[in-house]
Design a protein around this motif. Structure first.
Motif, PDB file in Angstrom:
ATOM      1  N   PRO A  18       1.000  -1.050  -0.231  1.00 37.30           N
ATOM      2  CA  PRO A  18       0.134  -0.033   0.246  1.00 37.30           C
ATOM      3  C   PRO A  18       0.659   0.933   0.112  1.00 37.30           C
ATOM      4  O   PRO A  18       0.444   2.363  -0.445  1.00 37.30           O
ATOM      5  N   ASP A  19       2.298   1.233   0.348  1.00 38.50           N
ATOM      6  CA  ASP A  19       3.092   2.338   0.325  1.00 38.50           C
ATOM      7  C   ASP A  19       3.822   2.709  -1.229  1.00 38.50           C
ATOM      8  O   ASP A  19       4.822   3.018  -1.012  1.00 38.50           O
ATOM      9  N   TRP A  20       3.838   1.801  -1.472  1.00 35.93           N
ATOM     10  CA  TRP A  20       4.092   1.525  -2.733  1.00 35.93           C
ATOM     11  C   TRP A  20       4.434   2.983  -3.336  1.00 35.93           C
ATOM     12  O   TRP A  20       3.077   3.415  -4.476  1.00 35.93           O
ATOM     13  N   PRO A  21       5.254   3.958  -4.292  1.00 36.47           N
ATOM     14  CA  PRO A  21       4.814   4.911  -4.929  1.00 36.47           C
ATOM     15  C   PRO A  21       4.249   4.655  -6.562  1.00 36.47           C
ATOM     16  O   PRO A  21       3.094   5.342  -6.966  1.00 36.47           O
ATOM     17  N   GLU A  22       4.289   3.517  -6.797  1.00 33.54           N
ATOM     18  CA  GLU A  22       3.876   3.533  -8.687  1.00 33.54           C
ATOM     19  C   GLU A  22       2.015   2.600  -8.559  1.00 33.54           C
ATOM     20  O   GLU A  22       1.797   1.901  -8.787  1.00 33.54           O
ATOM     21  N   ARG A  23       1.666   2.819  -6.320  1.00 35.55           N
ATOM     22  CA  ARG A  23       0.675   1.933  -6.373  1.00 35.55           C
ATOM     23  C   ARG A  23      -0.368   2.130  -7.304  1.00 35.55           C
ATOM     24  O   ARG A  23      -1.114   1.097  -7.721  1.00 35.55           O
ATOM     25  N   TRP A  24      -0.483   3.186  -7.524  1.00 38.91           N
ATOM     26  CA  TRP A  24      -1.739   3.529  -9.342  1.00 38.91           C
ATOM     27  C   TRP A  24      -1.037   3.620 -10.414  1.00 38.91           C
ATOM     28  O   TRP A  24      -2.029   4.488 -10.800  1.00 38.91           O
ATOM     29  N   ASN A  25      -0.177   3.172 -10.870  1.00 37.10           N
ATOM     30  CA  ASN A  25       0.321   2.647 -12.264  1.00 37.10           C
ATOM     31  C   ASN A  25      -0.759   2.231 -13.013  1.00 37.10           C
ATOM     32  O   ASN A  25      -0.289   1.234 -12.502  1.00 37.10           O
ATOM     33  N   PRO A  26      -1.278   2.700 -13.870  1.00 35.40           N
ATOM     34  CA  PRO A  26      -2.167   1.468 -14.454  1.00 35.40           C
ATOM     35  C   PRO A  26      -1.412   1.427 -15.553  1.00 35.40           C
ATOM     36  O   PRO A  26      -2.080  -0.038 -16.286  1.00 35.40           O
ATOM     37  N   LYS A  27      -0.169   1.309 -16.035  1.00 33.39           N
ATOM     38  CA  LYS A  27       1.289   0.331 -16.782  1.00 33.39           C
ATOM     39  C   LYS A  27       1.391  -0.336 -16.442  1.00 33.39           C
ATOM     40  O   LYS A  27       1.772  -1.557 -17.445  1.00 33.39           O
ATOM     41  N   ILE A  28       1.319  -1.189 -14.897  1.00 36.03           N
ATOM     42  CA  ILE A  28       2.257  -1.503 -14.121  1.00 36.03           C
ATOM     43  C   ILE A  28       1.384  -3.202 -15.028  1.00 36.03           C
ATOM     44  O   ILE A  28       0.606  -3.518 -14.639  1.00 36.03           O
ATOM     45  N   ARG A  29       1.596  -4.099 -15.467  1.00 39.07           N
ATOM     46  CA  ARG A  29       1.371  -5.389 -15.702  1.00 39.07           C
ATOM     47  C   ARG A  29       2.017  -6.942 -14.993  1.00 39.07           C
ATOM     48  O   ARG A  29       4.076  -6.765 -15.701  1.00 39.07           O
ATOM     49  N   ALA A  30       2.355  -7.510 -14.389  1.00 36.52           N
ATOM     50  CA  ALA A  30       3.358  -7.567 -13.744  1.00 36.52           C
ATOM     51  C   ALA A  30       2.797  -9.641 -13.677  1.00 36.52           C
ATOM     52  O   ALA A  30       2.020  -9.644 -12.963  1.00 36.52           O
ATOM     53  N   PRO A  31       2.697 -10.062 -15.200  1.00 33.09           N
ATOM     54  CA  PRO A  31       2.485 -11.602 -14.779  1.00 33.09           C
ATOM     55  C   PRO A  31       3.758 -12.717 -13.886  1.00 33.09           C
ATOM     56  O   PRO A  31       4.493 -12.197 -13.698  1.00 33.09           O
ATOM     57  N   ALA A  70      -9.461  -7.455  -4.498  1.00 37.57           N
ATOM     58  CA  ALA A  70     -11.116  -7.501  -4.391  1.00 37.57           C
ATOM     59  C   ALA A  70     -11.013  -6.291  -2.997  1.00 37.57           C
ATOM     60  O   ALA A  70     -12.494  -5.787  -3.948  1.00 37.57           O
ATOM     61  N   LEU A  71     -10.509  -6.336  -2.278  1.00 34.36           N
ATOM     62  CA  LEU A  71     -11.427  -5.136  -0.580  1.00 34.36           C
ATOM     63  C   LEU A  71     -10.999  -4.099  -1.596  1.00 34.36           C
ATOM     64  O   LEU A  71     -10.981  -2.607  -1.392  1.00 34.36           O
ATOM     65  N   THR A  72      -9.693  -3.521  -2.482  1.00 35.59           N
ATOM     66  CA  THR A  72      -8.911  -2.242  -2.734  1.00 35.59           C
ATOM     67  C   THR A  72     -10.470  -1.947  -4.190  1.00 35.59           C
ATOM     68  O   THR A  72     -11.014  -0.429  -4.036  1.00 35.59           O
ATOM     69  N   LEU A  73     -10.756  -2.495  -5.177  1.00 39.38           N
ATOM     70  CA  LEU A  73     -11.572  -2.888  -6.439  1.00 39.38           C
ATOM     71  C   LEU A  73     -13.006  -2.068  -5.650  1.00 39.38           C
ATOM     72  O   LEU A  73     -13.331  -1.251  -6.054  1.00 39.38           O
ATOM     73  N   THR A  74     -13.332  -2.885  -4.604  1.00 38.31           N
ATOM     74  CA  THR A  74     -14.356  -2.001  -4.017  1.00 38.31           C
ATOM     75  C   THR A  74     -14.421  -0.992  -2.958  1.00 38.31           C
ATOM     76  O   THR A  74     -15.209  -1.389  -2.386  1.00 38.31           O
ATOM     77  N   GLY A  75     -13.577  -0.632  -2.756  1.00 43.54           N
ATOM     78  CA  GLY A  75     -13.357   0.624  -1.989  1.00 43.54           C
ATOM     79  C   GLY A  75     -13.204   0.403  -0.217  1.00 43.54           C
ATOM     80  O   GLY A  75     -13.478   1.594   0.044  1.00 43.54           O
ATOM     81  N   HIS A  76     -12.417  -0.752  -0.356  1.00 39.59           N
ATOM     82  CA  HIS A  76     -11.930  -0.679   1.010  1.00 39.59           C
ATOM     83  C   HIS A  76     -10.927   0.011   1.045  1.00 39.59           C
ATOM     84  O   HIS A  76      -9.996   0.566   0.087  1.00 39.59           O
ATOM     85  N   SER A  77     -10.210   0.279   2.644  1.00 36.86           N
ATOM     86  CA  SER A  77      -9.687   1.172   3.128  1.00 36.86           C
ATOM     87  C   SER A  77      -8.585   0.726   3.751  1.00 36.86           C
ATOM     88  O   SER A  77      -8.432  -0.384   3.232  1.00 36.86           O
ATOM     89  N   ASP A  78      -7.039   1.209   3.706  1.00 40.01           N
ATOM     90  CA  ASP A  78      -5.845   0.470   3.758  1.00 40.01           C
ATOM     91  C   ASP A  78      -6.178  -0.625   4.770  1.00 40.01           C
ATOM     92  O   ASP A  78      -5.865  -1.530   5.468  1.00 40.01           O
ATOM     93  N   GLU A 111      -9.054  -1.130   6.335  1.00 38.05           N
ATOM     94  CA  GLU A 111      -9.714  -2.305   6.218  1.00 38.05           C
ATOM     95  C   GLU A 111      -9.536  -3.257   5.810  1.00 38.05           C
ATOM     96  O   GLU A 111      -9.502  -4.499   5.786  1.00 38.05           O
ATOM     97  N   ILE A 112      -8.364  -3.420   4.610  1.00 38.05           N
ATOM     98  CA  ILE A 112      -7.844  -4.564   4.084  1.00 38.05           C
ATOM     99  C   ILE A 112      -6.883  -4.363   4.527  1.00 38.05           C
ATOM    100  O   ILE A 112      -6.744  -6.294   4.900  1.00 38.05           O
ATOM    101  N   ALA A 113      -6.146  -4.038   5.630  1.00 30.51           N
ATOM    102  CA  ALA A 113      -5.361  -5.116   6.389  1.00 30.51           C
ATOM    103  C   ALA A 113      -5.592  -6.282   7.478  1.00 30.51           C
ATOM    104  O   ALA A 113      -4.878  -7.098   8.057  1.00 30.51           O
ATOM    105  N   SER A 114      -6.695  -5.374   7.779  1.00 28.46           N
ATOM    106  CA  SER A 114      -7.757  -5.505   9.066  1.00 28.46           C
ATOM    107  C   SER A 114      -8.771  -7.645   8.974  1.00 28.46           C
ATOM    108  O   SER A 114      -7.976  -8.277   9.327  1.00 28.46           O
TER     109      SER A 114
END
Length: 243
Positions: free
Chosen positions: A94-107, A127-135, A137-140
């Protein structure tokens, strides 16, 4: 090499912490999530990209996951226990500077031991990120799933192939490197000699990319990722830095 390895370790199935002292700021900031469509792919192309993570002898019989608007879904049911999938930037730390980089594709192609734990963690986080949960909430939720054994403890021998020549892993320097990763229930990679001068092994804590999260990481099981570069792409051709 060190900066690229830091990026590789930052987006799981790439893992989630930089090699100490190797991280550099990305060329562009990514302050917020892009529209979901920016992270999605054509289904057939995503299946092919996921399978390119490992040699065909492994990938052809693997289960393949694809990303949907609400998380990962099974596109192909395999028979050998491996799972190939394409991580996006927010599948990792959750603290990666490129966390929201839409170019990332990591097979990546996780072996059966990794599937039961590491793949499931990434699926839940995504799944939790895409459904709007906070960091928080996700950690919990991850902590609860691990405590209840809904996600089982890491088994010995957990590893991941990341040998695709078509990956885009970071904006920082080279975009790709053929490698394999090993997941270990350690606080760090010292027992493997990771990150020492001349060592071919890079390593870091799975849960966070930057220092300063000791209390958060302590609430989760010790988990590190150790990365070793390999000499060929998954198709057998000689590997160099992809651009």
């Amino acid at each position: 090499m060190g900066r690229l390895a830091a990026g590789l370790l930052a987006c799981a199935p790439l893992a989630l912490l930089a090699v100490t002292g190797a991280a550099a700021a990305p060329a562009r900031p990514y302050a917020r999530m892009a529209p979901v469509d920016a992270y999605l792919m054509d289904r057939a192309q995503e299946i092919a990209l996921a399978r390119s993570a490992a040699p065909a002898a492994i990938a052809k019989d693997a289960t393949v996951l694809v990303l949907t608007r609400t998380g990962y879904a099974t596109a192909v049911t395999g028979s050998n226990g491996f799972v190939c999938w394409v991580a996006r930037s927010f599948s990792g730390a959750p603290d990666w500077p490129e966390r929201w980089n839409p170019k990332i594709r990591a097979p990546g192609c996780d072996n059966p031991q990794a599937v039961r734990t590491v793949t499931r963690i990434a699926e839940l986080r995504t799944a939790l990120t895409l459904t709007g949960h906070s960091d928080a909430e996700i950690a919990s939720r991850i902590q609860a799933a691990l405590r209840s054994k809904q996600i089982p403890p890491l088994a010995p021998g957990a590893m991941c192939y990341m040998m695709s020549k078509s990956a885009y892993l970071t904006d920082d320097g080279g975009h790709d490197m053929a490698h394999v990763m090993f997941y270990v229930p350690f606080k760090d990679g010292a027992d493997w000699g990771a990150n020492l001068p001349g060592s071919p092994v890079f390593g870091g804590n799975y849960w966070y990319y930057t220092p300063g999260h000791q209390a958060d990481a302590a609430a989760l099981p010790p988990l590190s990722v150790l990365l070793v570069g390999v000499g060929t792409w998954s198709d057998g051709t000689p590997a160099g830095m992809a651009k």
